[in-house]
Structure formats: C-alpha cells, structure tokens
Design an enzyme around this catalytic site. Structure first.
Site, PDB file in Angstrom:
ATOM      1  N   GLU A  61       0.787  -1.226   0.000  1.00 29.85           N
ATOM      2  CA  GLU A  61       0.000   0.000   0.000  1.00 29.85           C
ATOM      3  C   GLU A  61       0.826   1.286   0.000  1.00 29.85           C
ATOM      4  O   GLU A  61       0.383   2.301  -0.516  1.00 29.85           O
ATOM      5  CB  GLU A  61      -0.950  -0.006   1.208  1.00 29.85           C
ATOM      6  CG  GLU A  61      -1.987  -1.107   1.184  1.00 29.85           C
ATOM      7  CD  GLU A  61      -2.899  -1.009  -0.021  1.00 29.85           C
ATOM      8  OE1 GLU A  61      -3.456   0.081  -0.253  1.00 29.85           O
ATOM      9  OE2 GLU A  61      -3.028  -2.019  -0.747  1.00 29.85           O
ATOM     10  N   SER A 114     -50.335 -34.022  -2.854  1.00 28.60           N
ATOM     11  CA  SER A 114     -50.713 -35.173  -2.030  1.00 28.60           C
ATOM     12  C   SER A 114     -49.902 -35.278  -0.740  1.00 28.60           C
ATOM     13  O   SER A 114     -50.230 -36.101   0.124  1.00 28.60           O
ATOM     14  CB  SER A 114     -50.534 -36.467  -2.834  1.00 28.60           C
ATOM     15  OG  SER A 114     -51.446 -36.499  -3.912  1.00 28.60           O
TER      16      SER A 114
END
Length: 732
Positions: free
Chosen positions: A153, A442
């Site tokens: 960085e 069902s």
C-alpha cells in the site's frame, strides 16, 4: 653601417602600463594622451546603448513595460496568495490535529455489531454483521503482515509526511495511460490518507440523518478533487497528532477485508482461524492482498483468485527486502489454506434463517457482538448438500434450471440441516426452504387421515373409490379423479394413502368435515391460508417446506405440534449468562398417540409398497408421503425414520411445470440419498407404529363413529329381541 660614434640605445617596445616608479613628464604626457583618446573615441558599451535607444520603437517600449508590470503584479498576487493559502492550511491542519481524539478511541469504528454462529457442538460455522476480532497494534501484529501491508500500500510510509506527491503523480500517469480520468482508478493515496478515508475525515455515521450505513460509506469513499484536498489536510493533521505506528494501528484495525471482517484480526480469524499476530508470510500476503478489492479477492469467494493476488504481494515483499529469495520461494510453493469453518462455508441458508428468527436488536441490527449457539449439525448439513449435488449431477439433465430444497430436523423441531437451493455456499440468497410458498399436493393427505384416525376411524376401514361429484356453490360441479384415471372400488385407508388415490381422500375429508382437517393441519404447524373447498384434501393450499417438515415431525413424535427452531442460546461476547435460551419445539398434543401410531404405519406402507418406494432405506424402517401438484409444478417427498425427519421440495422458481418428475421420483431419490448419509454409522431403530392386523371385510360406505354406534345399537336391539322371544322377556 656608419654612425656618429655614439652608441645608440637598444630598440625596446614601449611599456603597456606605466611603471609605478616612473616620474616626471612622460607619465603626464601619457595621461593626457589617454584622456584625449577617451574623449575622441567613445567606448563600445555606450555606443550600443545609444544605438539601442535610437532603434527602440515607442510602441515596443510601451508593450514591454506593460508585460513587465503585469508579471510583477501576477508574481505579487501568486506569492501573497501562496502565503495566505499556506497559512490557512497550517491553521486548518493545526485545528484538526488539536481536535483529533486519542488513537485508541479510533480502533473500532463499527456502527453495528457482529453475530458469531456456533453449531450444536460449539464450533463456529458462520458469521454475520461486522466482525471485529479485537485490537491489534503495529507492535504486536505479525511482522510479516506489517511488512506486507506497507509493501503493498505505501512503501514510503515511514518517510513521507502524510501525502506523497511522487505517488500521486505516478497514479495520475497510470490512470491516463489506461484511458481513465486522472483521479479514476489508482489514487496514489498513502496509508495515512487511506486511514483518513476510513475515519471519514472524523465525521461519524449518524443514523438520524436518514443516510444508511452503506450510503454513508459510499460518501466517505468519494474521489472528487475537493474531497481529495480535504483528505490530504486531514492526513497532515494525523501526521502531526499521531506517530506512524499509531496511524498504522488504526489502519490495521479499521480496514474492511471482505466477508464482514473489519480489521486484520477479524479477517485472520475469519479465514485462517488464528490471530493476526501469528500469521505466516503466505497468510499475511493473502490478507494484505484483500485491501485492493476485499469482496473480489476474499478467499471464501474465490480461493485461487485470492492466491494469485497473494503472489503479487509476495513479489513486492521480496523486491523491497522484506523477504529473502528463499523465504519468498517457500511462500509461493506453500499457498495459504483456509480454516475448516471458512472452507466449508456450511449452513448459509440456515444462518440467514436463524438471524431472521431472533430479535433484530440482537441479530441483523445489533450494536453488540453476539454469540448464538444453534441446532445445526455440520455433518448432516454436509450430507444434505452432497446428496442434492449427487442427484443433480447424475439424474438431472445439464442446463436444467430446476431448483430443490431440503430440511432435516429432529422430532422435537430442532433443525439439523437446511439447503435452500442448488447454490449452497451463499448468504442472503432466496431460501426456498423457508420463503417459497408452494402447493403441497398429495403431501397434505396425511393430515386428512390424521383427522379421521383421531375421530376413531381405523387404518383398516374401507372407503369407496368410485366416481364422485360435488357441487361447489359459485363454481358448479367438481369431480376429482385419480392420477391413473381409474376407479378401484372398496379400498382401505392404508391402501388409499399408499397409492395416493384422490377420490378416497376427498371422501374422507368430506366425511370428517373440512373444518376438522383444516384444524388438524393448522395445529400441526401449517400456518398458511388453507383452502376452503373440497380440494383442500388434495393439497390445493400452499405451504413452505419447513412448515411441512415440522408438521411431519409432529406425526413422528406421537401427535404433538412442533415449532421448528434453530436458535438454542444467545449471549453477548465475553459473558457467560445467556440472554435467550430455547429448550425445544414440542407444543400441545394434536392427535392421540394411537392415531399417530396408525398413521405412521400407513405412511410406512407408502415407502414399503407404494408411491414412495424409491425412498426406501436398506435395513432401516422409514415412513413418508409423496406429493405432486397439478401440472407437476411442484414435487415433494417428506418422511422420517425413528431418528430424523426430512423434507424435500423440487420445482422451478417461475412455476414452470417439471418434465417427467413426480414426488415419488427425484424428490424421493434426493431424500433417500440424504438419509443414507445422515444415518451413516447409526443403528437402525424401529418406528413408533402399530402392529397391523388383517383388514375386516369391506363395507359399502366409509363408516363414521356415529354410524358405527347406530349399527351397534341396532345389533344390540336384535339380540335383545331374540333373547326376549326365548326367555319370555325375563332379561328386561
């Protein structure tokens, strides 16, 4: 050559300069001569000046003078403005520096807390919210991580004064070469500037402002020129107020690193299961690589992409001398591995469901760090995920967009596994197990027979499977048909359920009363609106998979209602006493134990010799029921063993009909594969069902308790009449 006899003086050139010792009239004569020469011959400098003066045009002289005046004015304005600007910047920097709080107060800047979810064995399986693992410092953090962050960085971090003109110029050049705007893409920001951005220039989020947290963070990340200028001033103030290590400490604790991790300690624990103080070079490189794009490079999203990014960071560390060649080679050859919990990413749907089941102020909107212990069994969760993947890989055509969901729970409602769709490693996705309302078909029929059995009917009672027409007010005549379009005459209740005949189910429902059926289903936990007409018996109503599975769990446990639950205990991090506790999900009794035992036997016959034979488990009794809705838009199989209840739904999200799929097909096979894996290593246990007896001769119509009582009373009267005729009425 003749002469006068006098010796002539030697020929000597005149001296260029008069001797200091010379005296008399000769020097005076020379001086006079010199003066005359000077007067008669002007020097070249004067001649040039006169010529220049004579040749200069008055207009040119005027323009030249104007330019000189303008330049002096501009220069005066520039240096005065610069001085004023420098003074203002100095005062502003000083003001911010004086108002900045102590560095330790800026470590944890979250506006919401985190939730850590534990499985039934106390192992972490999921995280939600903004995770903060605890404070780390530039002194205590792993040197490898510190070096990786600086190398990636801001390699001049310890040498600049908060901003780096060289870095900004380099970033602008890169952006322009890439065809972007000068401030788009690479920003050339130092770690100090990035920290200023993380702090949002000292402006905390105010929920009362109407701005959401996401909008607030987006506003903090704006890249306008004015914002960059304020960011630079704030960075200078930080350099005045804090030491370099204090700035780095704030940065290490506040950076967002994907998967809800705030700070490197949370990220290290999230991905590797260890503290950021002890990470290796390869782990440090992977963590530092997340700073570029946390979500994109998160190893839980794409491990290979994250490893490739880590290779770039390792190269930078080697180039800048933080790693020797041997150390860098070793790190490249041994990439970072995720922890078991991070790699599994199990229970994403389950975690979302649990988060939604607790109070918001302790889950989705918590400002505290919360620990939740759940009912999840990661072994069972893995079994369900693997079973689903296996069936879709081997039995479903490529390119199919059909979806499926699975729920596995204990008979008390404790959910052990949940799969809400084919994409299992997700969070925040649509959960088909809990959110999809679908017709049950069902699979609803067991509640019809439960109502009949609880009213006194027997599994061996007969019902007529013959043409039936019911007049529905406002709709006209309605005639149900069986799926095979045949009529089967007198059949037992067991046979009717085993073969999933429709007409007998409707006859039973009409006989016992739709309200009774509706109440039984609701008491078992089906909370959705139930159909009012006779189609209620055929599953015309909608429900969710978790509701249906919980209702079947009520049948298994002997007829008591069940509330599915996943949250066992909730406490704040660092505290031992729980704020919430769940002991179980069993509620009130719905049907009698005898009715439940008969119904379990009937459902066992569905698996043994009926529509659900594909779900049969070798050497282990099981019971269940298939379900297929009209046009096969939904296919279900729900069932249980003595140990676990499982439900499976399959269909399309857009209600497209399934092709060649019924509840007894792929859903039953998914259930079978799931339960095989779930019961691996467990001894077989018998189901809590009745021991069947041979059925009695069929009656012409389904008997009701009232009819049976009336027939019994008639029989008693006949017997009494016979006795009276024999004994002359002495029995009266």
């Amino acid at each position: 050559m003749s002469g006068t006899g006098k010796k002539k003086p030697p020929l000597v050139a005149d001296r260029r300069y008069a001797s200091k010792a010379a005296s008399g009239k000769r020097p005076a004569a020379k001086t006079a001569t010199t003066r005359r020469t000077t007067k008669s011959k002007p020097t070249p400098r004067k001649t040039t000046r006169r010529r220049r003066s004579r040749s200069r045009n008055p207009i040119i002289r005027a323009i030249s003078g104007l330019f000189r005046w303008v330049f002096r004015m501009i220069w005066g304005v520039v240096w005065r403005s610069s001085a004023v600007l420098l003074l203002l910047v100095t005062l502003t920097v000083g003001y911010f520096a004086a108002t900045l709080p102590d560095a330790t107060q800026l470590i944890d800047g979250r506006t919401r807390g985190s939730v850590t979810l534990l499985d039934r064995n106390g192992q972490v399986f999921a995280w939600r919210g903004d995770q903060f693992g605890g404070m780390i410092t530039a002194d205590t953090v792993s040197p490898h991580l510190k070096n990786a962050v600086i190398a990636t960085e801001d390699k001049r971090f310890y040498r600049h004064f908060g901003i780096s003109p060289r870095g900004i110029a380099s970033a602008v050049r890169i952006n322009l070469r890439a065809g972007r705007g000068p401030l788009s893409g690479n920003g050339g920001s130092t770690i100090t500037q990035q920290t200023a951005k993380l702090l949002c220039l000292g402006v905390p989020h105010d929920p009362s402002s109407g701005m959401t947290e996401a909008e607030y963070e987006a506003d903090c990340r704006r890249g306008t020129l004015w914002r960059k200028a304020k960011e630079a001033i704030y960075a200078l103030a930080m350099e005045v107020r804090y030491s370099k290590d204090e700035i780095l400490t704030i940065y290490l604790n506040r950076a967002f690193l994907g998967a809800g991790a705030r700070g490197f300690e949370a990220a290290s624990q999230r991905y590797f299961g260890e503290s950021a103080n002890t990470v290796s070079p390869t782990e440090a490189a992977m963590l530092a690589g997340l700073l570029k794009a946390p979500t994109r490079y998160a190893p839980t999203n794409n491990l290979e992409r994250s490893r490739d990014r880590a290779q770039v960071v390792l190269n930078l560390m080697e180039e800048q001398g933080y790693l020797s060649t041997a150390e860098a080679v070793n790190a490249r050859e041994n990439p970072a591995e995720l922890s078991a919990a991070a790699a599994a990413r199990a229970g994403g749907y389950f975690a979302d469901w649990v988060m939604g089941s607790g109070p918001d102020f302790f889950t989705s909107n918590t400002t505290e760090d919360v620990i939740i212990r759940t009912t999840l069994d990661q072994r069972i969760q893995t079994a369900a995920e693997e079973a689903l993947a296996y069936i879709f890989e081997t039995k479903v055509r490529d390119g199919s967009e059909a979806q499926a969901a699975i729920v596995v729970m204990s008979s008390d409602g404790a959910v052990r596994a949940m799969v809400g769709g084919r994409q299992t490693r997700v969070s925040g996705a649509f959960n088909r197990a809990t959110q999809a309302l679908r017709q049950t078909g069902s699979a609803f029929k067991p509640f019809v027979y439960a109502a009949a059995l609880d009213l006194g009917y027997s599994y061996n009672d007969y019902v007529d499977d013959s043409p039936l027409t019911i007049n529905i007010p406002g709709s006209g005549a309605w005639s149900p048909t069986n799926y095979d379009h045949k009529f089967h005459g007198q059949v037992t209740l067991t046979d009717a359920l085993r073969q999933s005949f429709n007409i007998p189910a409707v006859r039973v429902s009409e006989s016992v009363g739709r309200e009774n059926v509706r109440k039984i289903a609701a008491d078992f936990g089906i909370e959705s609106d139930l159909a009012l007409g006779p189609a209620l018996a055929l599953g015309a109503s909608e429900s969710t998979l978790i509701e249906m599975t919980g209702a079947y769990a009520g049948i298994l446990n002997g007829g008591s209602s069940v509330t599915p639950y996943g949250l066992v205990e909730l406490r704040l991090q660092g505290e031992q006493d729980p704020l919430m506790r769940q002991e179980g999900g069993i509620g009130e009794r719905v049907i009698s134990e005898n009715a439940a035992a008969q119904l379990i036997y009937m459902m066992n016959q569905v698996v043994e010799a009926g529509t659900g034979q594909r779900a049969k488990l070798p050497g282990r009794p099981a019971a269940g029921k298939t379900g297929t809705t009209q046009a096969a838009r939904d296919a279900w199989f729900l069932g249980f063993t003595a140990d676990y209840v499982a439900g499976v739904w399959m269909g399309y999200d857009n209600n497209t009909p399934l092709t060649g799929v019924t509840g007894g097909g792929l859903p039953a096979e998914i259930w079978h594969e799931t339960m095989l894996r779930v019961h691996e290593g467990l001894p077989a246990q018998p189901l809590p069902m009745i021991t069947p007896v041979p059925p009695q001769p069929p009656l012409s119509e389904l008997r009701t308790r009232g009819n049976r009582g009336r027939r019994d009373r008639q029989a008693d009267g006949i017997i009494l009449d016979v006795l009276n005729s024999i004994f002359g009425g002495r029995n009266r």
